[in-house]
Design an enzyme around this catalytic site. Structure first.
Site, PDB file in Angstrom:
ATOM      1  N   GLY A 170       4.026  45.984  45.528  1.00 40.51           N
ATOM      2  CA  GLY A 170       4.522  45.494  46.668  1.00 40.51           C
ATOM      3  C   GLY A 170       4.485  43.688  47.074  1.00 40.51           C
ATOM      4  CB  SER A 224       9.061  41.231  46.321  1.00 41.03           C
ATOM      5  OG  SER A 224       9.222  42.039  47.453  1.00 41.03           O
ATOM      6  NE  ARG A 225      10.435  43.858  51.289  1.00 44.54           N
ATOM      7  CZ  ARG A 225      10.222  44.877  52.284  1.00 44.54           C
ATOM      8  NH1 ARG A 225      10.084  44.507  53.739  1.00 44.54           N
ATOM      9  NH2 ARG A 225      10.273  46.351  52.080  1.00 44.54           N
ATOM     10  CG  ASN A 270       0.520  44.529  49.625  1.00 45.93           C
ATOM     11  OD1 ASN A 270      -0.295  44.122  50.720  1.00 45.93           O
ATOM     12  ND2 ASN A 270       1.737  44.218  49.650  1.00 45.93           N
ATOM     13  CB  SER A 282      -3.917  49.223  58.151  1.00 47.50           C
ATOM     14  OG  SER A 282      -3.576  49.177  59.549  1.00 47.50           O
ATOM     15  CE1 TYR A 311       0.855  51.928  57.301  1.00 44.30           C
ATOM     16  CE2 TYR A 311      -0.815  51.346  58.988  1.00 44.30           C
ATOM     17  CZ  TYR A 311      -0.077  50.858  58.124  1.00 44.30           C
ATOM     18  OH  TYR A 311      -0.114  49.752  57.689  1.00 44.30           O
ATOM     19  CB  ILE A 319       0.304  40.596  59.774  1.00 45.74           C
ATOM     20  CG1 ILE A 319      -1.212  41.127  59.621  1.00 45.74           C
ATOM     21  CG2 ILE A 319       0.627  39.388  58.910  1.00 45.74           C
ATOM     22  CD1 ILE A 319      -2.117  39.744  60.119  1.00 45.74           C
TER      23      ILE A 319
END
Ligand code: NAP
Length: 251
Positions: free
Chosen positions: A9, A11-12, A91, A147, A160, A193
């Protein structure tokens, strides 16, 4: 010899900032993405890494919730950069936002597969390429994105929170298991974030969220990249959970 890092993950959002930090630290970077819409973003990150830090890159599409696709990702990395992998940043992550009565099993299975199983798959597949060369003087590093949801409970995020707590357990256990081999395993547990994960939230809700944070604002991806840099450059740090969260978990 240049070192190699794989990031899932990458790329962004937080992953983009961590990919760029890996380049700044001198690693050749294998950037993983999943969605077709993130291909161009991955290519942009790769170009920025090459232009700014003069490192080499490889962009690999893989859905890391699936073991076979993790296998293909690691195989592609080894074919391109050789059988010594020096760093892994797990990530990739997704969220649901649903109470625990109405949520569908497919939805929570997907969160567990992406946010926890992918971390198990990737560490399982990458560790052989670390133990083959790691030592006290040539450490390898694994950094897992957990997290604050893994440290506290969050309403409508039970799946989550379960995954992110699991990541903390995985981090501590692998840190113990591989410390003597020169492999350090740590986690970052970000607070709130500003990324696409929060962009669906309207401004009033964002203001309300910010008001719950003692420092009074929502963090930036650079806060997480700073934590990654600390983890990568702290040879005596292993099994730790670094949580840039503006004081969120103190209340
Ligand atoms: P984001 O902007 O939504 O990015 C999520 C990333 O995960 C994307 O790069 C996405 O790739 C990748 N991904 C999702 N499912 C994947 C899969 N099956 N295989 C491969 N890649 C997959 O979110 P973010 O805020 O940057 O989140 C990054 C990490 O930080 C996550 O683990 C998240 O749980 C954690 N985190 C975020 C916050 C926050 O407030 N933002 C707080 C605590 C923890 P594609 O674009 O290709 O789909």
């Amino acid at each position: 010899m240049a070192k190699t890092a794989i990031i899932t993950g990458g790329s962004r959002g937080i992953g983009r900032a961590l990919s760029l930090k890996l380049g700044e630290l001198g690693y050749n970077v294998v950037i993983n993405y999943r969605s077709e819409s993130s291909k161009a973003k991955s290519d942009e990150v790769a170009k920025e890494l090459e232009d700014t830090y003069h490192v080499e890159t490889l962009v690999v599409r893989a859905d890391v919730s699936k073991y076979e696709q993790c296998e293909a990702l690691v195989k592609a990395a080894v074919e391109r950069f050789g059988d010594r992998i020096d760093a892994l940043v797990n990530n990739a992550g997704i969220t649901n936002n649903c109470n625990w009565i109405d949520i569908k099993p497919e939805a929570y299975e997907s969160v567990i597969a992406t946010n926890l199983m992918s971390f198990l798959h990737m560490t399982h597949l990458v560790l052989p390429y670390m133990v083959n060369h790691s030592s006290k003087d040539e450490q390898c590093v694994i950094c897992n994105t957990s997290s604050v949801g893994g440290l506290t409970g969050v309403i409508n995020q039970a799946d989550y929170c379960a995954a992110k707590s699991g990541v903390i357990g995985l981090t501590r256990a692998l840190a113990l298991e591989y410390a003597a081999k020169g492999i350090r395993v740590n986690a970052i547990a970000p607070g709130m974030i500003m990324t696409d994960m929060l962009r669906g939230v309207n401004q009033d809700e964002l203001n309300a969220l910010a008001a719950t944070i003692p420092e009074g604002y929502i963090g930036d991806v650079s806060d997480i990249a700073g934590a990654l840099e600390y983890i990568f450059t702290a040879p005596y740090l292993t099994g730790q959970i670094i949580s840039p969260n503006g004081g969120f978990v103190l209340q």
